[in-house]
Design an enzyme around this catalytic site. Structure first.
Site, short mmCIF file in Angstrom:
data_model
loop_
_atom_site.label_atom_id
_atom_site.label_comp_id
_atom_site.label_asym_id
_atom_site.label_seq_id
_atom_site.Cartn_x
_atom_site.Cartn_y
_atom_site.Cartn_z
N CYS A 49 2.61 -13.89 -40.71
CA CYS A 49 1.01 -14.00 -40.11
C CYS A 49 0.65 -14.67 -39.02
CB CYS A 49 -0.03 -14.39 -41.29
SG CYS A 49 0.47 -13.82 -42.88
N ASP A 105 -0.36 -17.71 -48.11
CA ASP A 105 -0.64 -17.15 -49.46
C ASP A 105 0.55 -16.28 -49.99
OD1 ASP A 105 -4.05 -17.61 -49.82
OD2 ASP A 105 -3.03 -18.27 -48.30
N CYS A 140 -3.41 -16.29 -40.87
CA CYS A 140 -3.28 -16.26 -42.25
C CYS A 140 -4.51 -16.92 -42.94
CB CYS A 140 -1.88 -17.25 -42.96
SG CYS A 140 -1.69 -16.64 -44.57
N ASP A 141 -4.72 -16.64 -44.25
CA ASP A 141 -5.79 -16.80 -44.72
C ASP A 141 -6.68 -18.09 -44.73
OD1 ASP A 141 -5.05 -14.56 -45.84
OD2 ASP A 141 -5.20 -14.92 -48.15
N LYS A 142 -6.21 -19.28 -44.92
CA LYS A 142 -6.77 -20.50 -44.84
C LYS A 142 -6.92 -21.18 -43.60
CE LYS A 142 -7.14 -19.62 -49.28
NZ LYS A 142 -6.33 -18.48 -49.11
N CYS A 190 -1.71 -9.89 -43.18
CA CYS A 190 -1.69 -8.73 -44.14
C CYS A 190 -2.60 -7.45 -43.82
CB CYS A 190 -1.99 -9.07 -45.75
SG CYS A 190 -0.42 -10.46 -46.10
N GLU A 205 -4.22 -18.16 -56.26
CA GLU A 205 -4.66 -16.74 -56.23
C GLU A 205 -3.62 -16.15 -57.26
OE1 GLU A 205 -6.15 -15.83 -51.80
OE2 GLU A 205 -4.17 -15.43 -52.25
N SER A 244 -6.34 -12.90 -54.73
CA SER A 244 -6.21 -12.22 -53.19
C SER A 244 -7.05 -11.35 -52.84
CB SER A 244 -4.66 -12.07 -53.18
OG SER A 244 -4.47 -11.19 -52.06
#
Length: 564
Positions: free
Chosen positions: A59, A91, A132-134, A204, A454, A480
């Site tokens: 990511c 994640d 990435c997510d966070k 993703c 998650e 997720s």
């Protein structure tokens, strides 16, 4: 925007002048001259380039190279860039392991570390690179907290992989694990799929958490219009990065601070974008946390109200057909904004870092003729948005479900209770979960985890075993953005804080009722209270360190799982 040296000296330096100007600051200049900064560079505004680069996941893998283009733009516009790094926890890589506990906690560490660097070095402005997510909400929270002129740059999505004549994403791998467990996929097929499902750098590819938050923050106005959906490895990404470097100097000159961009109206625009795009339930946590940084009251009820009024327009995975690169080809986030605007659901006058209003950004959309990714105004996928906030006797503070990933509206069934994600995954792998079951995973909340893991490994395995439309799940942990099915997360209060989810026992009858937004167990209030009083969560394995500090300070998921 290019700026010569004489113009550069006229640019504001509200913070860096304190660090580098005058005889008393000779020592600071000496340090910097020794590593390549000259008098001219130190007389210009210093722009912090907050990077979340790492080579521990795809990511953010490309962000080091992308930062060079941002810095080129900063220099061309008259500033002096100074890059620094912070942490980034994947994640996806950590999913299903104890490492996943670090993911949500990293959001706070990212925000704190960017804040510390910016306050320490007194940068005049900041560009934050995330993927990435966070890393995305962590960067945004830091910018809001600091309230200096800033721009957020999303690194972009990965391209889809190709397998047996179809596009695939990492979700296909997680669901393939379930199919493999059920005997429906061979070792060879699984190995072949894992070799093509993640074909390069970038976040993703579906409307999972990373792309959800990237879209939301473009709708919020803290990211440049049209920047979010440019894919990670697209040849235009470097151009976007350079323009963002130029933009931040204009943002500095015009004193466009996050508190001017992030308002009640712009947060509602972001929520509407999440709902219209079928985005991740994690957006609830992150937008509430971001609002808190600026003292704006945002609650789960706001998500419910906005989702009820917002049609689902985007046909994106995991519930739909397309991926983020398809959304980019269709015209990007501005297409979604245009639908919201045409539906009268956009606060048009909210300003953005570009200096334009979000309504103006929506009007400038370049929509691909005949695109099918974002439905037309009169033909939405669903008349309501992709999220629902649940109540009931199991979730007095609320819970969240992603409606875009399921068509089911109700299920009643026996509880299958697990104290950890690992215990549940073993049961799924051993095919002990049956059609009609309501799986309950507790002690995975912000405190109980700690870290609120998650559950994609479990939910995808359930789907992969063919139980996706017959099994429901309830947890005080998270899901997720790639999760699909009747999966209810963020149940609050959590078990570790005396929530009713602690009262559930094996075989209790649980009802999930989407239409009435209720999540209930067939027990009296008195029986729930007695069981909760007798319940003890498993002891935490973390007696000290960051995990322990987080558990001691973190709030309920209903309040964004914040630590300040």
């Amino acid at each position: 925007m290019s700026t010569d040296a004489s113009t550069a000296t006229r640019l504001p330096r509200p913070r860096s002048a304190t660090v580098f100007d005058g005889p008393d600051r000779a020592h600071a200049r000496a340090y910097m001259k020794g590593i390549g900064f000259d008098d001219d560079a130190l007389s210009r505004p210093t722009i912090g380039i907050a990077n979340t680069w790492t080579e521990a996941m795809p990511c953010n893998f490309h962000l080091r190279a992308l930062a060079e283009h941002v810095k080129d733009g900063v220099r061309a516009a008259g500033g002096t860039p100074m890059e620094f790094n912070t942490v980034a926890v994947s994640d996806g890589v950590t999913m299903g392991t104890q490492g996943m506990k670090a993911s949500l906690i990293s959001r706070e560490v990212i925000a704190d570390s960017i804040e510390l660097m910016a306050r320490g070095y007194q940068f005049d402005a900041i560009v934050a690179l995330c993927a990435c997510d966070k890393t995305i909400p962590g960067c945004a929270m830091a910018l809001a907290r600091l309230d200096v002129p800033s721009v957020l740059l999303y690194g972009g999505s990965i391209a889809p992989g190709h397998w047996h004549g179809r596009d695939v994403t990492i979700l296909d791998i997680f669901e393939a694990i379930g199919a493999h467990n059920a005997g429906d996929m061979s070792d060879e097929e699984l190995h072949e799929l894992e070799g093509v499902a993640s074909p390069g750098a970038g976040a993703c590819g579906g409307q999972f958490t990373a792309n959800t938050m990237a879209c939301a923050f473009e709708a919020l106005g803290i990211s440049a219009g049209g920047s979010a959906m440019v894919p990670a490895e697209d040849e235009d990404k470097s151009t976007v990065a350079e323009k963002v470097g130029e933009l931040v100097i204009r943002v500095l000159a015009d004193d466009i601070t996050p508190s001017k961009v992030i308002t009640r109206d712009s947060l509602e625009n972001a929520i509407a974008c999440v709902c219209a795009s079928g985005g991740s339930t994690n957006a609830v946590l992150h937008l509430i946390a971001l609002a808190h940084e600026l003292g704006i009251e945002l609650t789960m009820a706001d998500f419910e109200r906005i989702s009820r009024a917002t049609p689902l327009f985007a046909d994106l995975k995991p519930g739909g057909r397309f991926v983020a690169t398809d959304l980019y080809a269709a015209g990007g986030v501005p297409v979604i904004l245009k639908r919201l605007d045409d539906a009268g659901l956009l606060h048009r006058e909210a300003i953005t870092v570009s200096g334009k209003t979000i309504g103006e950004e929506a009007e400038e959309v370049s929509e691909a003729p005949g695109q099918e990714v974002v439905r037309q105004l009169d033909k939405p996928l669903k008349t309501e948005g992709g999220l629902a906030i649940m109540g009931g006797n199991l979730a007095p503070e609320g819970a969240v479900v992603k409606l875009a990933g399921t068509e089911r509206r109700r299920q009643t069934g026996p509880a299958r209770v697990f104290e950890t994600e690992e215990a549940c995954f073993r049961a799924v792998k051993d095919q002990k979960i049956k059609a009609g079951d309501v799986v309950v995973i507790r002690n995975e909340g912000p405190v109980g985890g700690p870290g609120m893991r998650e559950m994609l490994q479990v939910t995808a395995a359930i789907v992969g075993e063919g139980l996706g439309e017959s099994v429901a799940m309830v947890t005080d942990g998270r899901f997720s953005g790639a999760t699909r099915g009747l999966m209810i997360g963020h149940v609050a209060p959590e078990a570790a804080k005396g929530g009713p989810i602690a009262a559930i026992r094996e075989g209790d009858e649980i009802t999930v009722d989407i239409d009435n937004r209720r999540l209930d167990v067939d027990l009296s209030d008195e029986e729930i209270a007695a069981r909760v009083a007798a319940y003890e969560s498993p002891p935490s394995p973390f007696g000290r360190g960051v995990m322990s500090k987080y558990a001691a300070t973190v709030s309920s998921a209903a309040h964004g799982a914040i630590t300040s």
